[in-house]
Write a protein that holds these residues in place. Structure first.
Motif, mmCIF file in Angstrom:
data_model
loop_
_atom_site.group_PDB
_atom_site.id
_atom_site.type_symbol
_atom_site.label_atom_id
_atom_site.label_comp_id
_atom_site.label_asym_id
_atom_site.label_seq_id
_atom_site.Cartn_x
_atom_site.Cartn_y
_atom_site.Cartn_z
ATOM 1 N N TYR A 34 -0.329 -3.552 2.301
ATOM 2 C CA TYR A 34 0.375 -2.819 1.237
ATOM 3 C C TYR A 34 0.419 -1.333 1.580
ATOM 4 C CZ TYR A 34 0.317 -6.779 -2.020
ATOM 5 O OH TYR A 34 0.530 -7.994 -2.624
ATOM 6 N N VAL A 35 1.591 -0.744 1.348
ATOM 7 C CA VAL A 35 1.749 0.706 1.439
ATOM 8 C C VAL A 35 2.285 1.186 0.096
ATOM 9 C CG1 VAL A 35 2.934 2.629 2.552
ATOM 10 C CG2 VAL A 35 2.165 0.671 3.921
ATOM 11 N N TYR A 55 -6.990 -6.522 0.605
ATOM 12 C CA TYR A 55 -5.778 -6.188 1.349
ATOM 13 C C TYR A 55 -5.950 -4.838 2.057
ATOM 14 C CZ TYR A 55 -3.492 -9.869 -1.343
ATOM 15 O OH TYR A 55 -3.162 -11.081 -1.903
ATOM 16 N N ARG A 56 -5.478 -4.777 3.280
ATOM 17 C CA ARG A 56 -5.482 -3.508 4.024
ATOM 18 C C ARG A 56 -4.393 -2.625 3.408
ATOM 19 N NH1 ARG A 56 -3.954 -5.959 9.590
ATOM 20 N NH2 ARG A 56 -2.527 -6.935 8.102
ATOM 21 N N THR A 57 -4.802 -1.495 2.862
ATOM 22 C CA THR A 57 -3.925 -0.715 1.993
ATOM 23 C C THR A 57 -3.855 0.734 2.438
ATOM 24 O OG1 THR A 57 -4.568 -2.151 0.152
ATOM 25 C CG2 THR A 57 -3.464 -0.093 -0.406
ATOM 26 N N MET A 97 4.147 -6.836 5.329
ATOM 27 C CA MET A 97 3.742 -5.599 4.678
ATOM 28 C C MET A 97 4.644 -5.315 3.484
ATOM 29 S SD MET A 97 3.392 -1.779 6.341
ATOM 30 C CE MET A 97 5.173 -1.627 6.681
ATOM 31 N N HIS A 98 4.030 -5.053 2.335
ATOM 32 C CA HIS A 98 4.768 -4.701 1.127
ATOM 33 C C HIS A 98 4.754 -3.183 0.955
ATOM 34 C CE1 HIS A 98 4.965 -8.890 -0.200
ATOM 35 N NE2 HIS A 98 3.677 -8.993 0.064
ATOM 36 N N ILE A 99 5.930 -2.596 0.768
ATOM 37 C CA ILE A 99 6.043 -1.155 0.528
ATOM 38 C C ILE A 99 6.450 -0.961 -0.927
ATOM 39 C CG2 ILE A 99 7.175 0.996 1.210
ATOM 40 C CD1 ILE A 99 7.811 -0.335 3.905
ATOM 41 N N ILE A 100 5.618 -0.246 -1.685
ATOM 42 C CA ILE A 100 5.839 -0.061 -3.113
ATOM 43 C C ILE A 100 5.914 1.434 -3.410
ATOM 44 C CG2 ILE A 100 4.961 -0.485 -5.429
ATOM 45 C CD1 ILE A 100 3.344 -2.820 -4.221
ATOM 46 N N ALA A 158 11.405 1.051 0.295
ATOM 47 C CA ALA A 158 10.502 0.235 -0.525
ATOM 48 C C ALA A 158 11.082 -1.142 -0.823
ATOM 49 C CB ALA A 158 10.199 0.962 -1.828
ATOM 50 N N GLU A 159 10.175 -2.086 -0.960
ATOM 51 C CA GLU A 159 10.539 -3.417 -1.447
ATOM 52 C C GLU A 159 10.640 -3.411 -2.967
ATOM 53 O OE1 GLU A 159 8.436 -7.855 -1.707
ATOM 54 O OE2 GLU A 159 7.593 -6.280 -0.443
#
Length: 247
Positions: free
Chosen positions: A119-120, A32-34, A2-5, A139-140
Motif C-alpha cells: 500500500y502507498v 502490509y508493507r506500507t 500494490m494499491h495506491i490511495i 491512484a487506484e
C-alpha cells in the motif's frame, strides 16, 4: 499488487492528514508493507511520524532524477515507511510542467515500488492543481474526508466536475464523513440527505474528537496511544471499508 490511495480534499482542515496517518498505520499493523508519502509542503504527516521534513535532492526527485527508494525513511512502526515532505514541494506544479507527460510523473515515480510495498498512501495538498491531477491519475482510489457542512459539500461537487471535465475515469471515489459532531443539526441533516446515487459513500464516520487533536502532542497515530477510544474504532472501521471497496 500494490494499491495506491490518495487522501484528498480541495479544502484544508477536514481531517485529511489524520486519515492518511491512521490508515497507513493500520495497514502496516495488519502486516502490509506500507509507505506514506507526505506531498503537502506543510509537512503535518511528517511531523506526526517524528521525521525531519527534508528530502535531500527534493527538486531532483520531482524532476524524476532521483529514485524514491533513495529518500524513503523508516518510521517507529514495523512495516511502515515514509517519504517525508519537503518545502520544495511548494513548487512542484512548476517542475511538473517542465516534464514530458506532466500529468503522469507521480505514477512514473511510484511504479518501481510495486515489489517493495503493498500500500502507498498519498497525503495530498489541499488544492486543485497539476499535482492533484497527477494524484488522480496515479491512484487506484481516492479517499475524500467531508465535514458535513455546506462548504464541504460544495468542494465535493467541484471535484466531481473537475474529474468529469478532465476525463479522469477508473478512479474509485471513497467519500466519508469526517469531524462529525452529532450535536449539530446541520451535520445530521447533511449526512441524511447526502446525494449518493452511485453508492460511493463509505459507512464509517470519523468523529470530531479530542483524541484526534492529541495526535499532535503524542506525534503518533490514535491507535498507537489510545487504542480503545472512539476515534480509534472509527478509523479501524474506515480501514475495513477501504479494504472492502478496493477488493
Amino acid at each position: 499488487m500494490m494499491h495506491i490511495i490518495g487522501v484528498y480534499n480541495i479544502k484544508g482542515g477536514v481531517g485529511k492528514t489524520a486519515t492518511a496517518v491512521n490508515l497507513s498505520y493500520l495497514a502496516a499493523r495488519q502486516g502490509y508493507r506500507t509507505l506514506i508519502w507526505d506531498l503537502d509542503p506543510q509537512a503535518a504527516a511528517t511531523f506526526y511520524f517524528r521525521i525531519q521534513p527534508k528530502v535531500k535532492g527534493g527538486k531532483r526527485l520531482v524532476k524524476g532524477k532521483l529514485d524514491l527508494d533513495d529518500v524513503v525513511k523508516a518510521t517507529d512502526f514495523d512495516n511502515l515507511d515514509m517519504l517525508p515532505a519537503d518545502f520544495s514541494y511548494r513548487n512542484m506544479d512548476l517542475r511538473l510542467e517542465d516534464a514530458k507527460k506532466p500529468t503522469k510523473q507521480l505514477l512514473k515515480l511510484i511504479r518501481p515500488l510495486s515489489k517493495t510495498y503493498d500500500y502507498v498512501f498519498l497525503d495530498c495538498p489541499p488544492s486543485i492543481s497539476l499535482v492533484s491531477e497527477n494524484i488522480f491519475r496515479a491512484a487506484e482510489g481516492l479517499l475524500l474526508p467531508l465535514i458535513p457542512t455546506t462548504l464541504s459539500m460544495r468542494t465535493y461537487d467541484q471535484l466531481l466536475d473537475f474529474l468529469q471535465g478532465h476525463r479522469i475515469t477508473g478512479l474509485k471515489l471513497m467519500p466519508f464523513f469526517s469531524m462529525v459532531d452529532r450535536r449539530k443539526r446541520m451535520h445530521l441533516d447533511i449526512m441524511e440527505n447526502f446525494p449518493d446515487a452511485q453508492g460511493e459513500l463509505l459507512k464509517a464516520q470519523i468523529p470530531y474528537a479530542s483524541d484526534v487533536e492529541r495526535m499532535g502532542i503524542h506525534r503518533m497515530p490514535v491507535q498507537a496511544f489510545s487504542p480503545n477510544c472512539f476515534a480509534a474504532s472509527a478509523y479501524q472501521a474506515l480501514w475495513m471499508d477501504v479494504q472492502n471497496r478496493l477488493d
